[in-house]
Design an enzyme around this catalytic site. Structure first.
Site, short mmCIF file in Angstrom:
data_model
loop_
_atom_site.label_atom_id
_atom_site.label_comp_id
_atom_site.label_asym_id
_atom_site.label_seq_id
_atom_site.Cartn_x
_atom_site.Cartn_y
_atom_site.Cartn_z
CG ASN A 108 -3.33 -2.20 7.16
OD1 ASN A 108 -3.19 -2.38 5.95
ND2 ASN A 108 -4.37 -3.62 7.70
CE LYS A 125 -4.11 -2.27 2.56
NZ LYS A 125 -4.47 -2.08 3.39
CG HIS A 176 -5.04 -6.50 -0.47
ND1 HIS A 176 -5.73 -6.79 0.49
CD2 HIS A 176 -4.76 -6.93 -1.04
CE1 HIS A 176 -6.54 -7.37 -0.37
NE2 HIS A 176 -6.07 -7.76 -1.92
CE1 TYR A 197 -9.36 -2.95 0.96
CE2 TYR A 197 -8.65 -0.96 -0.31
CZ TYR A 197 -8.54 -2.20 0.69
OH TYR A 197 -7.22 -2.05 0.61
CD GLU A 232 -8.63 -8.75 -3.35
OE1 GLU A 232 -9.53 -8.12 -2.64
OE2 GLU A 232 -7.21 -9.24 -3.03
N1 ATP Z 1 -11.77 -0.14 11.53
C1 ATP Z 1 -11.01 0.38 11.02
N2 ATP Z 1 -10.27 1.57 10.28
C2 ATP Z 1 -9.43 2.13 9.31
N3 ATP Z 1 -9.47 1.41 8.60
C3 ATP Z 1 -9.55 0.07 8.12
C4 ATP Z 1 -10.28 -0.71 9.35
N4 ATP Z 1 -11.18 -1.69 9.19
C5 ATP Z 1 -10.47 -1.85 8.15
N5 ATP Z 1 -9.58 -0.65 7.80
C6 ATP Z 1 -9.10 -0.39 6.47
O1 ATP Z 1 -9.31 -1.63 5.47
C7 ATP Z 1 -8.87 -2.87 4.76
C8 ATP Z 1 -10.00 -3.05 4.74
O2 ATP Z 1 -10.33 -4.31 5.74
P1 ATP Z 1 -10.28 -6.05 5.35
O3 ATP Z 1 -11.75 -5.32 7.17
O4 ATP Z 1 -11.11 -5.81 4.72
O5 ATP Z 1 -9.55 -6.46 6.06
P2 ATP Z 1 -8.10 -7.12 4.91
O6 ATP Z 1 -8.79 -8.32 4.20
O7 ATP Z 1 -7.08 -7.95 6.07
O8 ATP Z 1 -7.65 -5.80 4.64
P3 ATP Z 1 -6.69 -5.85 2.85
O9 ATP Z 1 -7.19 -5.94 2.17
O10 ATP Z 1 -6.31 -4.56 2.86
O11 ATP Z 1 -5.52 -6.92 3.15
C9 ATP Z 1 -7.97 -2.59 5.95
O12 ATP Z 1 -6.70 -3.52 5.83
C10 ATP Z 1 -7.10 -1.46 6.85
O13 ATP Z 1 -6.62 -0.27 5.83
#
Ligand code: ATP
Length: 191
Positions: free
Chosen positions: A153, A50, A156, A90, A167
């Protein structure tokens, strides 16, 4: 999957191919056999560094982890993601309160998108990346080593085989994915 010693693999092939008691290796010897075992189990996943990971010069470290684990890089590009790609990526989070800031964050700079291939790569990648919430991510995972907050974080990784397929086709054209063979795939499966 644990690494498998050649002797064990040989005994597996003896018990699953050919008449009982007769040792039959795949034509081409052990190396070709390992390739055929591995080839039958391949899957692919999308991993993306990211914008915060790119800014923090973490691209090389993340690639290194996947290469060292034994996965094969079959697609790689740096791009500035469009809002429409991010909205599609997303789409399941569009009603979450953090969605607008998530899209802003993901559009704030370049992303390095990758396709990795290998046995159980989807599941393994999720373990390697770590918990979504950086505060819960274990040391040794990308997020556990490099991130302190869920909203930044670093990386992805697709969370299921079906999602990975969707994806990968969202982020890559099929012509951008490269099929290539390890010169000696048996190395991956020996201790
Ligand atoms: N509570 C939150 N506050 C802020 N950002 C969030 C929160 N929850 C998720 N995100 C962001 O949205 C992304 C997608 O959330 P998801 O629940 O799909 O988690 P993930 O599958 O672990 O992440 P990713 O899809 O990025 O790998 C997260 O990686 C994070 O960057």
């Amino acid at each position: 999957m644990n690494f498998i010693r050649p002797a064990i693999l040989r005994s597996v092939i003896c018990s699953t191919r050919g008449p009982p008691g007769r040792a039959t290796l795949a034509p081409g010897g052990p190396s070709a056999f390992y390739s055929s075992v591995v080839a039958g189990a391949q899957e692919r996943t999308l991993v993306a560094v990211k914008p915060d990971g790119v800014q923090r010069r973490l691209v090389g470290d993340i690639i290194k982890r996947f290469e060292q684990r034994g996965f094969k890089l079959v697609g790689l590009k740096m791009l500035q993601a469009s809002e429409s790609t991010l909205a599609d990526h997303y789409h399941d989070l569009r009603r979450k309160p953090f969605y607008p800031s998530l899209i802003r964050y993901m559009a704030s700079g370049p992303v390095v998108a990758m396709v990795w291939e290998g046995h159980n790569v989807v599941r393994s990648s999720r373990f390697m990346v770590g918990d979504t919430d950086s505060a819960q991510a274990k040391p040794g995972t990308v997020r556990g080593d490099f991130s302190v907050h869920i909203s930044r974080n670093v990386v992805h990784a697709s969370d299921s085989v079906e999602v990975a397929e969707r994806e990968i086709s969202l982020w890559f054209h099929s012509a951008e994915l490269v099929n290539w063979e390890n010169s000696d795939q048996s190395d991956l499966y020996q201790v």
